[in-house]
Design a protein around this motif. Structure first.
Motif, short mmCIF file in Angstrom:
data_model
loop_
_atom_site.label_atom_id
_atom_site.label_comp_id
_atom_site.label_asym_id
_atom_site.label_seq_id
_atom_site.Cartn_x
_atom_site.Cartn_y
_atom_site.Cartn_z
N GLU A 214 0.73 -0.79 0.17
CA GLU A 214 0.30 -0.26 -0.01
C GLU A 214 0.68 1.38 0.39
O GLU A 214 2.07 1.17 0.45
CB GLU A 214 -0.64 -0.12 1.46
N GLY A 215 0.68 2.38 -0.85
CA GLY A 215 0.94 3.50 -0.79
C GLY A 215 2.59 3.16 -1.98
O GLY A 215 2.88 4.57 -2.24
N ASP A 231 -14.48 9.17 -5.15
CA ASP A 231 -13.37 9.43 -4.66
C ASP A 231 -14.48 10.50 -4.21
O ASP A 231 -14.63 11.60 -4.18
CB ASP A 231 -11.73 10.03 -4.34
N ARG A 239 -11.00 3.74 -4.69
CA ARG A 239 -10.36 4.31 -5.42
C ARG A 239 -10.51 4.39 -7.02
O ARG A 239 -9.87 3.88 -7.41
CB ARG A 239 -9.66 5.40 -4.34
N SER A 257 -4.99 3.98 -3.35
CA SER A 257 -5.46 4.24 -1.77
C SER A 257 -5.26 5.93 -1.74
O SER A 257 -6.35 6.67 -1.38
CB SER A 257 -4.10 4.00 -1.28
N ARG A 258 -5.12 6.27 -3.07
CA ARG A 258 -4.94 7.94 -3.25
C ARG A 258 -4.90 8.22 -5.11
O ARG A 258 -4.29 7.47 -5.73
CB ARG A 258 -4.03 8.32 -2.62
N ILE A 259 -5.55 9.11 -4.63
CA ILE A 259 -5.74 9.82 -6.26
C ILE A 259 -5.59 10.76 -6.26
O ILE A 259 -5.41 11.81 -6.03
CB ILE A 259 -6.81 9.42 -6.78
N ASP A 260 -4.39 11.61 -7.51
CA ASP A 260 -2.66 12.31 -7.53
C ASP A 260 -3.20 13.32 -8.15
O ASP A 260 -2.85 14.01 -8.66
CB ASP A 260 -1.60 12.05 -7.46
N GLY A 274 -1.50 7.66 -8.66
CA GLY A 274 -2.21 7.54 -7.69
C GLY A 274 -1.08 6.84 -6.78
O GLY A 274 -0.04 6.48 -7.62
N LEU A 275 -2.17 6.00 -5.44
CA LEU A 275 -0.76 5.45 -5.12
C LEU A 275 -1.77 3.74 -4.67
O LEU A 275 -3.29 3.71 -4.83
CB LEU A 275 -1.03 5.97 -3.20
N GLY A 277 -3.52 0.57 -3.24
CA GLY A 277 -4.26 0.77 -2.20
C GLY A 277 -5.28 -0.39 -2.18
O GLY A 277 -4.95 -1.94 -2.65
N THR A 279 -8.70 -0.16 -1.07
CA THR A 279 -9.63 0.28 -1.26
C THR A 279 -10.63 -0.52 -2.00
O THR A 279 -11.31 -0.99 -2.80
CB THR A 279 -10.39 1.86 -1.49
#
Length: 310
Positions: A214-215, A231, A239, A257-260, A274-275, A277, A279
């Protein structure tokens, strides 16, 4: 002699002898021209277009065949005004380059037709190569249970957003590039794999999974335009990020885990998006990468090539 004057008698004798011409009779009228029935003008026959010219797929810059779930790039003949695949229009770049793909379950062959000036057409048949998908039979496990009320309420709107994002039709030229892996690592899930629950087929796996912590950063596999950045997370995909690479080709990245990036943003190949994850519905951290072309589900693995070592 009788009482007739001598001059009258001489005139009568001359007339009888033919010395004096008799009055001229009126000339006979010419017989009427025969009346002929009017002839019908010959009907104008419509000019039929020439029959299509059957050519090899190689004439269109394509390989001799295409695999299920595969993608192929081609080049239309010079002067092509319209290209179709099984009757549906195929976008043409200004230089004649184009892209076609075959769905995971496609069978038979694809038929491409190029319309040229002067009503000429070229038709190429692109045979389909069947693949042996990984099937897992679970004779003691029932199929996925009925979704709960919350899922049933949220899912229709999520599906509408996904369909709209894939139908944008961005002007990106990423489809022409050699794709790279958005993240490297162990491939933990294959495209097309399917489970059979007590004889009842489940949905096949629509992408390729790469197991990473993750990440871990995820990058754009090719140029594209962001058409969806989900998101808060969706019920299944978590995500979810969708990139439109142009020509109808899209990539989706699930469980981030994240959308950039933001909707409408243009990204370049290799840009961070993104990263990794877990989800949505995911048993552990990984990236699920899915690709589609105008509704056909595509295997990303042959598109990106062999996974880099390390």
């Amino acid at each position: 002699m009788s009482g007739q004057p001598m001059a009258v008698m001489l005139a009568s004798a001359a007339a009888l002898a033919g010395c004096v011409p008799s009055p001229t009779a009126a000339p006979l009228a010419a017989p009427p021209e025969p009346v002929t029935a009017p002839r019908d003008e010959p009907a104008l026959r419509p000019t039929l277009p020439p029959p299509p010219e059957l050519v090899s797929p190689v004439r269109l810059g394509l390989p001799p065949a295409i695999a299920q779930g595969g993608v192929a790039l081609g080049t239309a003949p010079s002067g092509t005004v319209r290209l179709t695949l099984d009757g549906a229009p195929v976008p043409l770049a200004p230089d004649g380059r184009f892209l076609v793909a075959a769905d995971r379950d496609a069978t038979g062959a694809l038929t491409l037709t190029a319309a040229l000036p002067g009503a000429r057409t070229l038709t190429a048949t692109l045979p389909l190569t069947q693949r042996a998908w990984r099937l897992e039979r679970l004779d003691r496990v029932a199929k996925v249970p009925v979704p709960d009320a919350d899922f049933a309420r949220r899912r229709p709107a999520e599906l509408r957003q996904i369909a709209a994002a894939r139908a944008v039709g961005a002007d990106s030229v990423g489809w022409r590039q050699r794709f790279r892996w958005p993240v490297t690592g162990r491939i933990s899930g294959l495209f097309g794999a399917q489970r059979i629950y007590r004889g009842e087929p489940g949905s096949y796996h629509g992408g390729v999974d790469v197991a990473r912590g993750e990440g871990t950063p995820v990058v754009a596999p090719a140029d594209g335009v962001v058409t969806l950045a989900a998101d808060p997370p969706f019920t299944l995909e978590g995500r979810l990020l969708i990139l439109d690479h142009g020509a109808g080709l899209t990539s989706a990245f699930l469980h981030l885990s994240r959308i950039d990036v933001k909707v409408g943003q243009h990204v370049r190949q290799g840009d961070p998006i993104g990263l990794v994850g877990r989800t949505g519905r995911a048993s552990g951290p990984h990236l699920h990468w899915a690709m589609t072309w105008r509704g056909a589900r595509i295997d990303p693995q042959p598109v990106a090539g062999a996974m880099p070592a390390g």
